[in-house]
Write a protein that holds these residues in place. Sequence first.
Motif, short mmCIF file in Angstrom:
data_model
loop_
_atom_site.label_atom_id
_atom_site.label_comp_id
_atom_site.label_asym_id
_atom_site.label_seq_id
_atom_site.Cartn_x
_atom_site.Cartn_y
_atom_site.Cartn_z
N SER A 23 1.00 -7.61 40.62
CA SER A 23 1.27 -8.12 41.97
C SER A 23 0.45 -7.46 43.07
CB SER A 23 2.74 -7.94 42.30
OG SER A 23 3.52 -8.57 41.35
N THR A 78 1.24 -4.69 44.57
CA THR A 78 2.16 -4.15 45.58
C THR A 78 1.73 -2.75 46.00
OG1 THR A 78 3.82 -5.22 44.20
CG2 THR A 78 4.63 -3.97 46.07
N THR A 79 1.25 -1.98 45.04
CA THR A 79 0.96 -0.57 45.35
C THR A 79 -0.53 -0.27 45.37
OG1 THR A 79 1.18 -0.07 43.01
CG2 THR A 79 3.13 0.24 44.39
N THR A 85 4.23 -6.48 34.64
CA THR A 85 3.21 -7.33 34.04
C THR A 85 2.67 -6.60 32.80
OG1 THR A 85 2.64 -7.93 36.31
CG2 THR A 85 1.14 -8.69 34.60
N ASP A 104 7.26 4.16 37.78
CA ASP A 104 8.62 4.08 38.34
C ASP A 104 9.37 5.38 38.08
OD1 ASP A 104 8.58 1.44 39.37
OD2 ASP A 104 8.65 0.69 37.33
N ARG A 153 9.64 3.77 43.26
CA ARG A 153 8.31 3.78 42.68
C ARG A 153 7.63 5.07 43.14
NH1 ARG A 153 5.55 -1.97 43.15
NH2 ARG A 153 5.03 -1.48 41.03
#
Length: 555
Positions: A204, A206-207, A350, A431, A446
């Motif tokens: 994604s 995100t980080t 993923t 995580d 996270r």
Amino acid sequence: MASTPTVDARSGFCSSNSVFYSKRRPIPLPPNDSLDITTFISSQAHRGNVAFIDGSTGQQLTYVQLWDAVRSVASSLSDMGIRKGHVVLLLSPNSIFFPVVCLAVMSLGAIITTTNPLNTTREIAKQIADSKPVLAFTTRQLIPKLAGPIPLPIVLINDEIDAPIDNKSIVNTLGRMMANKKHDGLKSREAIIQDDTATLLYSSGTTGASKGVVSSHRNLIAMVQTVIGRFYSDDNHHQTFLCTVPMFHIYGLVAFATGLLASGSTIVVLSKFEMHDMLLSIQRNRVSYLPLVPPILVALINAADQVKAKYDLSSLRWVLSGGAPLSKEVIEGFLEKYPMVSILQGYGLTESTGIGASTDSLEESRKYGTAGLLSASMEAMIVDPDSGHPLATNKTGELWLKGPTIMKGYFSNAEATASTLDSKGWLRTGDLCYIDEDGFIFIVDRLKELIKYKGYQVPPAELEALLLTHPEIADAAVIPFPDEKVGQYPMAYVVRNAGSSLTESGVMEFVGKQVAPYKRIRRVAFIDSVPKNPSGKILRKDLIQLAASSSSSKL
Ligand SMILES: Nc1ncnc2c1ncn2[C@@H]1O[C@H](COP(=O)(O)OP(=O)(O)OP(=O)(O)O)[C@@H](O)[C@H]1O
């Protein structure tokens, strides 16, 4: 003689090697190495009749039609020269044809790569440059998004067979391919082994930068086994699922384009999430399972009274939440409003080709706040991020996972692969978690998102969960705010309920009374909505940018 490791039956923890073993019944993988995911799914016995229903038009695909369509499309692709190892891009909103394309491509040993239709032309061009597809499937509306520097031949996903081919890039339509009944192209299909690559999904982002995740047919076969084990272990009665989550993401792909098809479920497909359409589809199709992401759950709680007055949701038994954290408070709030519905949790990446841990029953879900038990055949370690030493039960560290669904690696990125997957096959999830004495995983936050206040680590997810308990707060996100003296301090973006006059100091006091001083929120701003990605994750980097620009504009 080597001693047998002693595994504690309650937690699954083995003190001699510090590994947590799954408590679920192991799932044997098919021994035949020459097997592809499409053949594996289509050969499963079940009594299902209708595979897909289009939630808005009511159009149906039965299982017989689905597998016929997959063979027709695969044969046409083969006629067009698509071979094992070729990458095919799928840029489409959810549709009942999305799985047809995926299954047909993978049945040839070609590799499917998906992308978010909301991505910009630039972002899509970047993915194309990285994954080098030879063909793209897309809808007429989305063609302009493929207008990057590398022109691609396009197959139009269109349910009308005779859709006009009025663009020089369009080489065919899915409707025409599905009408091809000859299937001669399948004769030149190459042999596929389980270790061959099946999907190239992008994380994604995100980080950090989004990365291409390479998953094999074996990874997907193991995931399908997990899905079957999760939903069909006790009885095999027919179930109807509603697909609201995007199929381009691993969550939607493993559930709706692969896993659930192995057991004959009916899947009602919505092209995008819209509250009214979702509720109407549940009512019309007597949906029993609703997989979703946490923001939808929150919206269902906030609008519970109107929802229950307007729609008949009596068929709904289970809500499945995954993709982002779900706090105990939200779970309790939901159960209070919808006592007939139970919530199941799913945790995955993923990189783990979907579910790595889950709750599979009401009893398991009663461990509020847990992401669940490790999936069958999955192993875990909790590793101290500073010392690198593995930890025992109830100790917080980074979760590492190992098992048959863990990706092969990142695409063309040896460096990222080496820093995420070790030589023994352990995946560093990033995580921060602990596993309790019963083997349940709890996600604290996270690692990359922890706020560092004077050297103390503050998990934003904990503060967000606390903020959501305030009766006047509809949603909230916590970000690190840079500060010369303390490094970073927690800042909250808060969405107030309509009519609320809650002030910044009111928010700070509410949290301050309930947390240690280093966790206190020291800055608050009010916004209309919290930006989130399709899997429900808070787009913290957007808020960090917003905070930086609004504080510099005040200078
Ligand atoms: N049930 C859940 N509870 C809490 N967090 C979850 C849950 N399911 C997934 N997640 C979060 O989602 C992450 C996996 O997300 P995904 O693979 O979509 O990409 P990403 O990690 O957000 O992207 P990137 O790695 O590019 O930053 C997990 O590592 C975890 O942080």
